[in-house]
Design a protein around this motif. Structure first.
Motif, PDB file in Angstrom:
ATOM      1  N   PRO A   1      47.677  42.538 -28.583  1.00 38.71           N
ATOM      2  CA  PRO A   1      47.211  43.368 -27.426  1.00 38.71           C
ATOM      3  C   PRO A   1      48.250  44.151 -26.576  1.00 38.71           C
ATOM      4  CG  PRO A   1      46.614  41.133 -27.457  1.00 38.71           C
ATOM      5  CD  PRO A   1      47.488  41.032 -28.533  1.00 38.71           C
ATOM      6  N   LEU A   2      47.839  45.401 -26.295  1.00 34.93           N
ATOM      7  CA  LEU A   2      48.819  46.260 -25.587  1.00 34.93           C
ATOM      8  C   LEU A   2      49.639  45.502 -24.603  1.00 34.93           C
ATOM      9  CD1 LEU A   2      49.540  48.988 -26.065  1.00 34.93           C
ATOM     10  CD2 LEU A   2      48.141  49.550 -23.902  1.00 34.93           C
ATOM     11  N   PRO A   3      49.091  44.801 -23.584  1.00 34.40           N
ATOM     12  CA  PRO A   3      50.212  44.007 -22.585  1.00 34.40           C
ATOM     13  C   PRO A   3      51.231  43.256 -23.204  1.00 34.40           C
ATOM     14  CG  PRO A   3      47.916  43.776 -21.893  1.00 34.40           C
ATOM     15  CD  PRO A   3      47.693  44.534 -23.263  1.00 34.40           C
ATOM     16  N   GLU A   4      50.923  42.293 -24.466  1.00 33.70           N
ATOM     17  CA  GLU A   4      51.811  41.659 -25.101  1.00 33.70           C
ATOM     18  C   GLU A   4      52.918  42.550 -26.028  1.00 33.70           C
ATOM     19  OE1 GLU A   4      51.888  37.905 -28.171  1.00 33.70           O
ATOM     20  OE2 GLU A   4      49.989  38.600 -27.506  1.00 33.70           O
ATOM     21  N   GLN A   5      52.326  43.483 -26.407  1.00 36.49           N
ATOM     22  CA  GLN A   5      53.437  44.678 -26.907  1.00 36.49           C
ATOM     23  C   GLN A   5      54.178  45.065 -25.958  1.00 36.49           C
ATOM     24  OE1 GLN A   5      51.849  47.914 -29.076  1.00 36.49           O
ATOM     25  NE2 GLN A   5      49.867  46.916 -29.469  1.00 36.49           N
ATOM     26  N   LYS A   6      53.869  45.482 -24.774  1.00 38.21           N
ATOM     27  CA  LYS A   6      54.934  46.008 -23.730  1.00 38.21           C
ATOM     28  C   LYS A   6      56.020  44.795 -23.278  1.00 38.21           C
ATOM     29  CE  LYS A   6      51.523  49.128 -21.472  1.00 38.21           C
ATOM     30  NZ  LYS A   6      50.651  49.615 -20.509  1.00 38.21           N
ATOM     31  N   LYS A   7      55.454  43.615 -23.328  1.00 38.07           N
ATOM     32  CA  LYS A   7      56.206  42.362 -23.040  1.00 38.07           C
ATOM     33  C   LYS A   7      57.327  42.423 -23.968  1.00 38.07           C
ATOM     34  CE  LYS A   7      53.048  39.852 -19.988  1.00 38.07           C
ATOM     35  NZ  LYS A   7      52.412  38.687 -19.716  1.00 38.07           N
ATOM     36  N   ILE A   8      56.809  42.210 -25.275  1.00 36.48           N
ATOM     37  CA  ILE A   8      57.580  42.312 -26.365  1.00 36.48           C
ATOM     38  C   ILE A   8      58.801  43.319 -26.464  1.00 36.48           C
ATOM     39  CG2 ILE A   8      58.115  42.496 -28.839  1.00 36.48           C
ATOM     40  CD1 ILE A   8      55.355  40.994 -29.160  1.00 36.48           C
ATOM     41  N   ALA A   9      58.481  44.489 -26.037  1.00 37.28           N
ATOM     42  CA  ALA A   9      59.215  45.692 -25.982  1.00 37.28           C
ATOM     43  C   ALA A   9      60.244  45.628 -24.738  1.00 37.28           C
ATOM     44  CB  ALA A   9      58.595  46.962 -25.777  1.00 37.28           C
TER      45      ALA A   9
ATOM     46  N   ALA B   1      44.563  36.812 -32.281  1.00 37.93           N
ATOM     47  CA  ALA B   1      44.148  37.793 -31.515  1.00 37.93           C
ATOM     48  C   ALA B   1      44.990  39.056 -31.754  1.00 37.93           C
ATOM     49  CB  ALA B   1      44.642  37.415 -30.052  1.00 37.93           C
ATOM     50  N   TRP B   2      46.074  39.237 -32.793  1.00 36.60           N
ATOM     51  CA  TRP B   2      46.625  40.424 -33.198  1.00 36.60           C
ATOM     52  C   TRP B   2      45.727  41.003 -34.135  1.00 36.60           C
ATOM     53  CZ3 TRP B   2      52.403  39.703 -33.853  1.00 36.60           C
ATOM     54  CH2 TRP B   2      53.307  39.156 -32.719  1.00 36.60           C
ATOM     55  N   SER B   3      45.555  42.605 -34.044  1.00 35.84           N
ATOM     56  CA  SER B   3      45.070  43.057 -35.031  1.00 35.84           C
ATOM     57  C   SER B   3      46.020  43.621 -35.937  1.00 35.84           C
ATOM     58  CB  SER B   3      44.174  44.450 -34.472  1.00 35.84           C
ATOM     59  OG  SER B   3      45.053  45.193 -33.846  1.00 35.84           O
ATOM     60  N   ILE B   4      45.558  44.018 -37.485  1.00 40.25           N
ATOM     61  CA  ILE B   4      46.383  44.385 -38.295  1.00 40.25           C
ATOM     62  C   ILE B   4      45.932  45.719 -39.045  1.00 40.25           C
ATOM     63  CG2 ILE B   4      47.676  43.692 -40.602  1.00 40.25           C
ATOM     64  CD1 ILE B   4      48.291  41.974 -38.327  1.00 40.25           C
TER      65      ILE B   4
ATOM     66  N   THR C   1      58.075  32.978 -31.764  1.00 45.28           N
ATOM     67  CA  THR C   1      58.031  32.718 -30.328  1.00 45.28           C
ATOM     68  C   THR C   1      56.869  33.748 -29.678  1.00 45.28           C
ATOM     69  OG1 THR C   1      60.217  32.198 -30.480  1.00 45.28           O
ATOM     70  CG2 THR C   1      59.498  33.162 -28.351  1.00 45.28           C
ATOM     71  N   ARG C   2      56.406  33.369 -28.709  1.00 43.48           N
ATOM     72  CA  ARG C   2      55.328  34.237 -27.901  1.00 43.48           C
ATOM     73  C   ARG C   2      55.896  34.607 -26.581  1.00 43.48           C
ATOM     74  NH1 ARG C   2      50.242  33.650 -29.947  1.00 43.48           N
ATOM     75  NH2 ARG C   2      50.027  35.791 -28.703  1.00 43.48           N
ATOM     76  N   VAL C   3      55.506  35.951 -25.922  1.00 44.84           N
ATOM     77  CA  VAL C   3      56.144  36.303 -24.681  1.00 44.84           C
ATOM     78  C   VAL C   3      55.922  35.552 -23.677  1.00 44.84           C
ATOM     79  CG1 VAL C   3      56.305  38.867 -25.649  1.00 44.84           C
ATOM     80  CG2 VAL C   3      54.199  37.892 -24.646  1.00 44.84           C
ATOM     81  N   HIS C   4      54.749  34.846 -23.609  1.00 45.86           N
ATOM     82  CA  HIS C   4      54.443  33.878 -22.315  1.00 45.86           C
ATOM     83  C   HIS C   4      55.525  32.754 -22.162  1.00 45.86           C
ATOM     84  CE1 HIS C   4      52.508  31.355 -25.394  1.00 45.86           C
ATOM     85  NE2 HIS C   4      53.038  30.286 -24.842  1.00 45.86           N
ATOM     86  N   GLU C   5      56.420  32.571 -23.139  1.00 43.29           N
ATOM     87  CA  GLU C   5      57.463  31.547 -22.956  1.00 43.29           C
ATOM     88  C   GLU C   5      58.759  32.258 -22.186  1.00 43.29           C
ATOM     89  OE1 GLU C   5      58.681  29.862 -27.045  1.00 43.29           O
ATOM     90  OE2 GLU C   5      56.493  29.885 -27.523  1.00 43.29           O
TER      91      GLU C   5
ATOM     92  N   LYS D   1      46.400  52.059 -28.651  1.00 46.26           N
ATOM     93  CA  LYS D   1      46.419  50.973 -29.474  1.00 46.26           C
ATOM     94  C   LYS D   1      48.000  50.333 -29.487  1.00 46.26           C
ATOM     95  CE  LYS D   1      42.593  51.656 -32.395  1.00 46.26           C
ATOM     96  NZ  LYS D   1      42.000  51.966 -33.856  1.00 46.26           N
ATOM     97  N   ALA D   2      48.883  51.082 -29.443  1.00 48.39           N
ATOM     98  CA  ALA D   2      50.272  51.067 -29.489  1.00 48.39           C
ATOM     99  C   ALA D   2      51.234  51.369 -28.455  1.00 48.39           C
ATOM    100  CB  ALA D   2      51.019  51.528 -30.928  1.00 48.39           C
ATOM    101  N   HIS D   3      52.018  50.446 -28.065  1.00 50.74           N
ATOM    102  CA  HIS D   3      53.012  51.052 -27.169  1.00 50.74           C
ATOM    103  C   HIS D   3      54.218  51.636 -28.045  1.00 50.74           C
ATOM    104  CE1 HIS D   3      56.560  50.248 -24.523  1.00 50.74           C
ATOM    105  NE2 HIS D   3      55.726  50.582 -23.348  1.00 50.74           N
ATOM    106  N   PRO D   4      54.726  52.829 -27.500  1.00 44.83           N
ATOM    107  CA  PRO D   4      55.628  53.461 -28.412  1.00 44.83           C
ATOM    108  C   PRO D   4      56.784  52.618 -28.494  1.00 44.83           C
ATOM    109  CG  PRO D   4      54.991  55.066 -26.847  1.00 44.83           C
ATOM    110  CD  PRO D   4      54.216  53.809 -26.528  1.00 44.83           C
ATOM    111  N   GLN D   5      57.461  52.219 -27.528  1.00 45.27           N
ATOM    112  CA  GLN D   5      58.687  51.472 -27.744  1.00 45.27           C
ATOM    113  C   GLN D   5      58.479  50.169 -28.698  1.00 45.27           C
ATOM    114  OE1 GLN D   5      62.432  52.108 -26.394  1.00 45.27           O
ATOM    115  NE2 GLN D   5      62.165  50.695 -28.497  1.00 45.27           N
ATOM    116  N   PHE D   6      57.240  49.551 -28.603  1.00 53.01           N
ATOM    117  CA  PHE D   6      57.061  48.370 -29.705  1.00 53.01           C
ATOM    118  C   PHE D   6      57.032  48.879 -31.027  1.00 53.01           C
ATOM    119  CE2 PHE D   6      53.880  46.344 -32.206  1.00 53.01           C
ATOM    120  CZ  PHE D   6      54.246  44.935 -31.943  1.00 53.01           C
TER     121      PHE D   6
END
Length: 430
Positions: free
Chosen positions: A165-173, A16-19, A421-425, A119-124
């Motif tokens: 995906p952008l929502p996951e980037q935001k959670k990681i950040a 689901a991640w793009s490179i 580790t995934r952010v849903h954890e 496509k990208a969250h700046p802090q991510f």
């Protein structure tokens, strides 16, 4: 390989991640060259240099200025959430701009990355580059290597990056920023406690704890009950043995050197610690609890000269000629009190003023013996030691917490950027 994973040139990631390339997610712009010619002009504006940019942090106390034309201002003025990436020096080092200084621009050794197309969250983006450049070394060898390593705009543009995906980037950040804020909180505690310690030491060694009337002496005012003494009346200092460099090895008994001393007192064992296979006499072995001071500082600043430490338990530590061993010859004071005298600013200043040598700075027992200070009673000395020990314990606790949080951050940075580790954890709260 699992159908939910994809193998890429930079590793295995969720399908689901793009490179993509960096320039697929960010618009890239390099800054203006700093030169004598470019400094002249009526439109002087503050600008950032590589020395202002650290990982996820900007140091803005020393901003330079130069002329920027109106067109250059339009093209190069920073906006909130711009990334600043070092082109040279510590290649790839990145921080986020949050409009800290109005109308600020940047020089050509910095790249400005501005997120595009959602496509990208700046802090991510900051954390991804931190991971890729500093932790995983994914981009090792991709910079231009001439006499000075650098990262050109074209090279930066083509670097691959993982984009969840952008929502996951935001959670990681969010997760990583939470740990970063906790680190910053400990840094503030360390800074505040360090200032408290400095203020407390000044008070303890000039006014004491008992609000006594003061008397004038050759070293300035001190409490009436104190005696002004010279160190030479109370201690003797012995040099150690000149261990030969040809016997230095990677394991063995530790040869104590100035490089093992901390600026704020105590010892540490870093990469430059010396070990030896040379034979030695039993009297050069330093015993736990003995007090030692630096007699030779290998830097011109002489900041370590006279710096103290107590010998810890747990290893064989040898006394070399660059270190002085302090022994008491008086019952009017203690090594524990003298440790703090050696850490006091007046003593450090005296060491710098009386040091000899240019590149390598030296002191001697005779110079240390001449240092004069106010000596309270043994009871008041013990009270002062207790006060300072409590402040030191608070400082050490904050430093331990900071190190633990830094370790946690690097672990999470690796785990989250590789999807180990995934952010849903994690439960994310606002």
């Amino acid at each position: 390989m699992s159908a939910e994973l994809q193998q890429t040139e930079i590793g295995e990631f969720p399908a689901a991640w793009s490179i993509g390339r960096v320039d697929s997610a960010f618009d890239i712009q390099q800054g203006k060259q700093v030169s004598k010619k470019n400094r002249d002009g009526e439109h002087q504006r503050p600008f950032l240099r590589t020395k202002n940019v650290f990982w996820n942090r900007l140091e803005l106390t020393d901003l330079d200025e130069m002329h920027f034309s109106e067109a250059e201002q339009t093209r190069l003025e920073l906006q909130a959430n711009d990334l600043l990436v070092c082109e040279g020096g510590s290649i790839g080092r990145t921080a986020l701009w949050n409009n800290e200084v109005d109308g600020c621009l940047y020089q050509n050794h910095l790249h400005r990355l501005r997120a595009k197309d959602g496509k990208a969250h700046p802090q991510f983006g900051v954390y991804w580059l931190w991971y890729a450049f500093d932790v995983a070394k994914l981009y090792f060898g991709r910079g231009n290597v001439t006499t000075i390593p650098n990262l050109s705009q074209s090279k930066l543009a083509e670097l691959p990056m993982a984009l969840p995906p952008l929502p996951e980037q935001k959670k990681i950040a969010h997760i990583l920023s939470t740990v970063q804020r906790a680190i910053e909180a400990q840094e503030r505690i360390i800074q505040t406690t360090t200032e408290l310690k400095k203020t407390l030491m000044h008070k303890l060694f000039t006014e004491g704890l008992r609000n006594e009337p003061q008397k004038q002496t050759e070293i300035g005012p001190v409490p009436e009950s104190w005696e002004v003494v010279k160190l030479g009346n109370h201690i003797q200092i012995a040099h150690g043995y000149a261990f030969k460099g040809e016997y230095f090895v990677s394991v063995g008994p530790t040869v104590l050197t100035p490089g093992n001393f901390k600026l704020d007192g105590g010892l540490y064992w870093g990469k430059r610690t010396k070990y030896t296979t040379e034979s030695y006499e039993p009297n050069v072995v330093l015993n736990p609890g003995e007090l030692v001071v630096v007699m030779t500082d290998l830097t011109p600043t002489a900041k370590l000269l006279g710096g103290p430490a107590f010998i810890p338990e747990g290893r064989t530590i040898l006394h070399n000629q660059r270190i002085g061993k302090v022994a008491l010859k008086s019952a009017k004071t203690t090594l524990q009190f003298l440790y703090w005298i050696f850490l006091s600013e007046p003593f450090k200043r005296y060491m710098r003023q009386t040091a000899t040598g240019s590149t390598v700075r030296h002191t001697s027992p005779s110079k240390i013996y001449q240092y004069a200070f106010g000596m309270p009673s043994l009871d008041e000395q013990a009270q002062a030691i207790d006060c300072l020990a409590k402040v030191d314990a608070k400082l050490a606790n904050a430093e331990d917490k900071k190190r633990a949080l830094q370790d946690l951050f690097r672990t999470l940075l690796h785990e989250l950027m590789t999807a180990k580790t995934r952010v849903h954890e994690f439960e994310i709260t606002a």
